[in-house]
Design an enzyme around this catalytic site. Structure first.
Site, short mmCIF file in Angstrom:
data_model
loop_
_atom_site.label_atom_id
_atom_site.label_comp_id
_atom_site.label_asym_id
_atom_site.label_seq_id
_atom_site.Cartn_x
_atom_site.Cartn_y
_atom_site.Cartn_z
N GLU A 153 -13.87 -20.21 -11.87
CA GLU A 153 -12.38 -19.26 -12.02
C GLU A 153 -11.57 -19.28 -10.59
O GLU A 153 -10.57 -19.34 -10.54
CB GLU A 153 -12.43 -18.06 -12.96
CG GLU A 153 -13.09 -18.40 -14.10
CD GLU A 153 -12.29 -19.31 -15.39
OE1 GLU A 153 -11.32 -19.19 -14.61
OE2 GLU A 153 -12.95 -19.14 -16.37
N ASP A 170 0.25 -22.17 -17.47
CA ASP A 170 0.09 -22.47 -18.69
C ASP A 170 0.51 -21.83 -20.52
O ASP A 170 0.02 -21.82 -21.08
CB ASP A 170 -1.73 -21.84 -19.22
CG ASP A 170 -1.92 -20.84 -19.11
OD1 ASP A 170 -1.07 -19.85 -18.47
OD2 ASP A 170 -3.32 -19.69 -18.93
N THR A 194 -1.72 -14.32 -15.27
CA THR A 194 -3.46 -14.19 -15.33
C THR A 194 -3.27 -13.33 -14.25
O THR A 194 -3.14 -13.27 -13.07
CB THR A 194 -4.27 -15.88 -15.69
OG1 THR A 194 -3.17 -16.05 -16.76
CG2 THR A 194 -5.60 -15.21 -15.36
#
Length: 271
Positions: A55, A73, A78
């Site tokens: 990640e 996205d 995020t």
């Protein structure tokens, strides 16, 4: 991460029932290895480092408490150690939990905005200062604890519990955890539950009397196929040159030393 992978929006209110506690009896140790479940603190640390390598291109997962960006996205911001997203509900649940632990914290004023943007990519009510507020909160050990709590409640505990029920050792438990972090805990075909169902159509779990290696290969096949359905996850190296390497080496217990690559970058955990 979940927000970058799942199409299922989790509930906006945390469940009142805590996740099922994983069984305390470990599965049988396969030949040639020391068995410990992912609930073992050392094995859990390994799991966090493995996820972080994929990640965040780093084994230092604790430095990710402060991470936040919109990766484009469609799921808003995020952020944090498992990619809590403003558009998928888990960030909202996290800030609610943080506020329960510490009322009046720097993120608490953003709760109404997080409720409104849930299910969308919108930043309405968050910009221009939400990122700075997140960085400030990340220095607070209470917020770090809140991130750990939500990681365990939503992702780690359910994944490990299900894996243990399926008769899987530490590698399989990690495969489940890594999948639920990226794809989310839903039941649609590209969420964790759907990936598991696809695998079980191809092979029996050890709990059903199947061979563990055969089943895990089926699970990783299903996981890679799910990843390829979304451009953001089309690079399947975290399966191909990480988890599959450990499986091909027969390391069902996920015992170090571990050597793997993600996106072509090499990593090692020696102990």
């Amino acid at each position: 991460m979940y927000g970058a992978g799942s199409t299922t929006t989790p509930p906006t209110t945390p469940p009142t029932t805590p996740p099922t506690t994983p069984p305390t009896t470990p599965p049988t140790t396969p030949p040639g290895g020391t068995s410990a479940d992912l609930t073992d603190p050392h094995k859990k640390e390994i799991a966090m480092e493995l996820v972080s390598s994929a990640e965040n291109s780093s084994l230092d997962w604790k430095s990710q408490y402060t991470y936040i960006e919109d990766i484009g996205d469609g799921r808003g911001y995020t952020a944090g150690i498992v990619g809590f997203c403003s558009g998928t509900g888990d960030m909202l649940d996290l800030v609610r939990h943080y506020t329960d632990l510490k009322p009046g914290n720097v993120l608490a004023p953003y709760l109404p905005a997080l409720e409104k943007v849930n299910g969308s990519a919108s930043h309405t009510g968050l910009d221009p200062n939400f990122e700075a507020a997140w960085h400030t909160a990340a220095k607070d050990t209470v917020f770090q604890r809140a991130q750990n709590d939500e990681r365990d409640r939503v992702y780690f505990n359910p994944a490990v519990s299900q894996a243990m029920s399926d008769g899987l050792h530490a590698l399989g438990q990690f495969a489940y955890y890594d999948a639920i972090v990226m794809h989310g805990p839903g039941d649609d075909p590209t969420s964790f539950g759907g990936i598991r169902k696809t695998a079980m159509k191809k092979a029996k779990t050890p709990a059903q009397g199947g061979n563990e290696t055969t089943y895990l290969n089926a699970f990783l096949d299903a996981r890679a196929a799910a990843m390829k359905t979304e451009e953001a996850h089309s690079d399947t190296s975290r399966v191909d040159t990480e988890q599959r390497v450990f499986l091909n080496n027969g390391n069902l217990n996920l015992n170090p030393p571990l050597q793997w690559k993600v996106y072509g970058d090499p990593y090692t955990i020696n102990d």
